[in-house]
Design a protein around this motif. Structure first.
Motif, PDB file in Angstrom:
ATOM      1  N   GLU A 135     -38.524  68.112  50.788  1.00 20.05           N
ATOM      2  CA  GLU A 135     -37.249  68.488  50.163  1.00 20.05           C
ATOM      3  C   GLU A 135     -37.369  69.843  49.460  1.00 20.05           C
ATOM      4  O   GLU A 135     -36.482  70.688  49.562  1.00 20.05           O
ATOM      5  N   ARG A 136     -38.450  70.022  48.733  1.00 20.36           N
ATOM      6  CA  ARG A 136     -38.671  71.290  48.040  1.00 20.36           C
ATOM      7  C   ARG A 136     -38.732  72.456  49.022  1.00 20.36           C
ATOM      8  O   ARG A 136     -38.116  73.506  48.825  1.00 20.36           O
ATOM      9  N   PRO A 160     -47.214  69.066  46.450  1.00 19.00           N
ATOM     10  CA  PRO A 160     -45.817  68.863  46.067  1.00 19.00           C
ATOM     11  C   PRO A 160     -45.604  68.853  44.567  1.00 19.00           C
ATOM     12  O   PRO A 160     -44.472  68.895  44.102  1.00 19.00           O
ATOM     13  N   LEU A 161     -46.689  68.776  43.778  1.00 21.55           N
ATOM     14  CA  LEU A 161     -46.536  68.829  42.334  1.00 21.55           C
ATOM     15  C   LEU A 161     -46.340  70.261  41.853  1.00 21.55           C
ATOM     16  O   LEU A 161     -46.011  70.489  40.691  1.00 21.55           O
ATOM     17  N   HIS A 162     -46.541  71.222  42.744  1.00 20.78           N
ATOM     18  CA  HIS A 162     -46.377  72.627  42.392  1.00 20.78           C
ATOM     19  C   HIS A 162     -44.996  73.115  42.811  1.00 20.78           C
ATOM     20  O   HIS A 162     -44.344  72.533  43.668  1.00 20.78           O
ATOM     21  N   SER A 163     -44.577  74.217  42.212  1.00 15.26           N
ATOM     22  CA  SER A 163     -43.262  74.791  42.510  1.00 15.26           C
ATOM     23  C   SER A 163     -43.398  75.987  43.454  1.00 15.26           C
ATOM     24  O   SER A 163     -44.479  76.557  43.613  1.00 15.26           O
ATOM     25  N   VAL A 164     -42.262  76.360  44.057  1.00 17.87           N
ATOM     26  CA  VAL A 164     -42.154  77.592  44.839  1.00 17.87           C
ATOM     27  C   VAL A 164     -41.301  78.563  44.026  1.00 17.87           C
ATOM     28  O   VAL A 164     -40.286  78.166  43.447  1.00 17.87           O
ATOM     29  N   TYR A 165     -41.697  79.818  43.984  1.00 18.28           N
ATOM     30  CA  TYR A 165     -41.002  80.803  43.149  1.00 18.28           C
ATOM     31  C   TYR A 165     -40.456  81.957  43.991  1.00 18.28           C
ATOM     32  O   TYR A 165     -41.033  82.338  45.007  1.00 18.28           O
ATOM     33  N   PHE A 166     -39.323  82.529  43.507  1.00 17.14           N
ATOM     34  CA  PHE A 166     -38.762  83.753  44.060  1.00 17.14           C
ATOM     35  C   PHE A 166     -38.439  84.696  42.913  1.00 17.14           C
ATOM     36  O   PHE A 166     -38.162  84.246  41.794  1.00 17.14           O
ATOM     37  N   VAL A 178     -36.371  82.481  40.319  1.00 13.81           N
ATOM     38  CA  VAL A 178     -35.892  81.178  40.768  1.00 13.81           C
ATOM     39  C   VAL A 178     -37.107  80.300  41.070  1.00 13.81           C
ATOM     40  O   VAL A 178     -37.990  80.703  41.814  1.00 13.81           O
ATOM     41  N   GLU A 179     -37.126  79.134  40.470  1.00 14.28           N
ATOM     42  CA  GLU A 179     -38.207  78.175  40.685  1.00 14.28           C
ATOM     43  C   GLU A 179     -37.648  76.950  41.393  1.00 14.28           C
ATOM     44  O   GLU A 179     -36.701  76.326  40.912  1.00 14.28           O
ATOM     45  N   PRO A 182     -40.538  70.312  42.656  1.00 13.02           N
ATOM     46  CA  PRO A 182     -40.646  69.146  43.541  1.00 13.02           C
ATOM     47  C   PRO A 182     -39.366  68.316  43.534  1.00 13.02           C
ATOM     48  O   PRO A 182     -38.745  68.126  42.486  1.00 13.02           O
ATOM     49  N   GLY A 183     -38.988  67.839  44.707  1.00 16.09           N
ATOM     50  CA  GLY A 183     -37.753  67.077  44.835  1.00 16.09           C
ATOM     51  C   GLY A 183     -36.540  67.957  45.060  1.00 16.09           C
ATOM     52  O   GLY A 183     -35.419  67.460  45.206  1.00 16.09           O
ATOM     53  N   GLY A 184     -36.734  69.295  45.096  1.00 17.75           N
ATOM     54  CA  GLY A 184     -35.632  70.203  45.369  1.00 17.75           C
ATOM     55  C   GLY A 184     -34.891  70.680  44.134  1.00 17.75           C
ATOM     56  O   GLY A 184     -33.859  71.345  44.238  1.00 17.75           O
TER      57      GLY A 184
END
Length: 209
Positions: A135-136, A160-166, A178-179, A182-184
């Motif tokens: 989902e993330r 999945p416990l980590h975030s994706v950043y922009f 923007v972060e 997990p879970g979107g």
């Protein structure tokens, strides 16, 4: 005649000479599908079960008259990134003199019931973790396209416990981060002006629900 004194460690090393046969017999007594394996770089033997069970059997270095049996979660559960820190896999100790048949019975009686409950819980956590990661990543890919930016960092994190950043720079007037959690879930920080924020929100508003 002088009797040589042997430390507990030396006695354990001597007892480990019989560990290959002991582990093989215990695996056989545990039933169909169980097998004993050994990594030459370790002192213990692994007992692998037909449903992914993973036990470790060894002679206790501090009490060489006893056999320690620990349980572990399969590696694929950890690879999923599931948060299993609250799960404590059971362990037992059995007197070596009781023999392989009784040791196997004790494993079945005292260890496997609790272990299998924990294993079931861990697998559910792993399934949820993989779902959250998917989902993330779906949200992250869509958000990146809509914002016209690239992720920073070396690709999508596997955990999945980590975030994706922009980061989106606003023509020299500031930046919006923007972060994708997990879970979107999305978290936004900006030091741009209100128009910059509206621009980012308008783009993120197009992410499918």
């Amino acid at each position: 005649m002088t009797t040589k004194f042997m430390s507990n460690f030396e006695l354990a090393e001597e007892a480990r000479k019989g560990l290959p046969e002991l582990a093989a017999t215990v695996a056989r007594e545990l039933g169909e599908g169980w097998q004993a394996t050994h990594d030459e770089h370790t002192r213990w033997f692994d007992l692998k079960g037909p449903d992914g069970e993973w036990l470790m059997i060894n002679i206790d270095s501090h009490a060489p008259e006893r056999v320690d049996i620990d349980s572990r979660l399969p590696r694929e559960i950890h690879a999923s990134g599931a948060d299993t820190h609250g799960l404590r896999t059971p362990e037992i100790s059995v007197a070596l003199r009781r023999g392989a048949v009784t040791i196997a019975k004790e494993i079945n009686r005292r260890l496997l019931p609790d272990y299998r409950d924990i294993l079931l819980t861990a697998r559910k956590l792993a399934t949820n973790a993989l779902r959250d990661r998917a989902e993330r990543d779906d949200v992250a890919r869509t958000a990146a396209e809509l914002l016209g930016v690239q992720r920073f960092g070396a690709g999508e994190p596997s955990n999945p416990l980590h975030s994706v950043y922009f980061r989106r720079h606003h023509q020299g007037r500031g930046m919006t981060s923007v972060e994708i959690r997990p879970g979107g879930y999305v978290r936004i920080e900006t030091n741009g002006d209100i128009e910059d924020m509206r621009d980012v929100l308008a783009a993120l508003g197009k992410v499918p629900a």
